[in-house]
Design an enzyme around this catalytic site. Structure first.
Site, short mmCIF file in Angstrom:
data_model
loop_
_atom_site.label_atom_id
_atom_site.label_comp_id
_atom_site.label_asym_id
_atom_site.label_seq_id
_atom_site.Cartn_x
_atom_site.Cartn_y
_atom_site.Cartn_z
N HIS A 149 -3.59 -5.19 0.57
CA HIS A 149 -3.06 -5.43 1.69
C HIS A 149 -3.04 -7.05 1.82
O HIS A 149 -3.98 -7.86 2.44
CB HIS A 149 -4.04 -4.85 2.75
CG HIS A 149 -3.81 -3.50 2.91
ND1 HIS A 149 -2.74 -2.92 3.67
CD2 HIS A 149 -4.31 -2.42 2.27
CE1 HIS A 149 -2.89 -1.87 3.58
NE2 HIS A 149 -3.88 -1.24 2.82
N CYS A 164 0.71 -1.15 -0.07
CA CYS A 164 0.05 -0.07 0.17
C CYS A 164 0.96 1.24 -0.05
O CYS A 164 1.61 1.48 -0.90
CB CYS A 164 -1.07 -0.08 1.23
SG CYS A 164 -2.39 1.21 0.95
N GLU A 178 -1.36 -8.73 3.65
CA GLU A 178 -1.22 -9.02 5.19
C GLU A 178 -2.53 -9.34 6.02
O GLU A 178 -2.55 -9.81 7.07
CB GLU A 178 -0.22 -8.07 6.06
CG GLU A 178 -1.00 -6.95 6.40
CD GLU A 178 -1.27 -5.79 5.47
OE1 GLU A 178 -1.06 -6.20 4.34
OE2 GLU A 178 -1.65 -4.69 5.83
#
Ligand SMILES: [Mn+2]
Length: 239
Positions: free
Chosen positions: A214, A109, A216
């Site tokens: 994202h 990001c 994660e």
């Protein structure tokens, strides 16, 4: 190499009345699961970047606030969000040091944007107002562990390889800025259907992969998203 040390720059945030150096658990847990040792890098003293860069084997640039536009030669537009000079300065310094020392990087990001800026590119301060056609909803209202818009990977990209040959993949989206002019060392390897840049990779080596979404927040349910972290740790081991 023993388990590789992965530096993650920390945000400076007021949490329960105290200023704290924070890194999100998503990145920390993903790096540990992939076989790395995450190390938090405080960002209040950009001059310490040299010392920190010597401690680490790889650099993860996480999500975070907007990048102050002076770092790419602009004044702030009204739509710009929160920013933090010292976070920007520290990260730009760490990126340049990692690039010079050929230490691999993974950007997420804001991380993709700040890598591009550090290496000489720029970003849209606000895609909704600066792109002259209707863009998708890039600040999704769906839960962040779910994908919301598709991205298309460039033929022959590292991402295509990581995603087992797929080139059209659903990802999550939580940003209002995006890469505009590419840094000379980078190539664009993923775009949304509205033309917004969604990933960059280094041109002539294996040093940089940076995605606008994202992973994660998706990797627990999506093995291909976890493969982004496995690829990162492999690149660090082989560097
Ligand atoms: Mn997006």
């Amino acid at each position: 190499m023993a388990k590789p040390i992965i530096g993650i720059p920390a945000e400076y945030q007021l949490v329960r009345d105290l200023y704290r150096n924070t890194v999100n658990q998503g990145e920390v847990a993903a790096i540990i699961k992939a076989g790395g040792v995450p190390v938090l890098i405080p960002t209040r003293e950009p001059d310490l970047a040299v010392a920190y860069s010597e401690l680490i084997d790889g650099l993860l640039l996480p999500g975070g606030p907007d990048v102050a536009p002076r770092f790419f030669g602009e004044e702030p537009l009204p739509e710009m969000g929160e920013a933090d000079d010292r976070l920007d300065e520290t990260e730009i310094e760490l990126i340049n040091l990692a690039f010079a020392a050929r230490k691999p990087m993974l950007g997420i990001c804001r991380g993709a944007q700040v890598i591009n800026i550090a290496l000489g590119g720029d970003i849209y301060q606000d895609i909704g107002t600066q792109i002259d056609h209707q863009t998708y909803q890039h600040h999704q209202k769906a839960p962040l562990d779910q994908g919301s818009h598709y991205v298309d990977f460039a033929e022959g990209s590292k991402l295509q390889q990581i995603f087992r040959g797929q080139r059209h993949v659903l990802v999550n989206s939580w940003h209002h800025q995006a890469v505009r002019k590419l840094a000379p060392q980078l190539k664009l390897t993923a775009k949304a259907g509205d033309g917004v840049a969604e990933a960059v990779e280094s041109k002539d080596n294996d040093l940089i992969l940076a995605v606008q979404w994202h992973p994660e927040l998706m990797y627990r349910k999506n093995a291909d998203e976890f493969a982004i972290f496995e690829d990162f740790i492999r690149r660090v081991r082989e560097a």
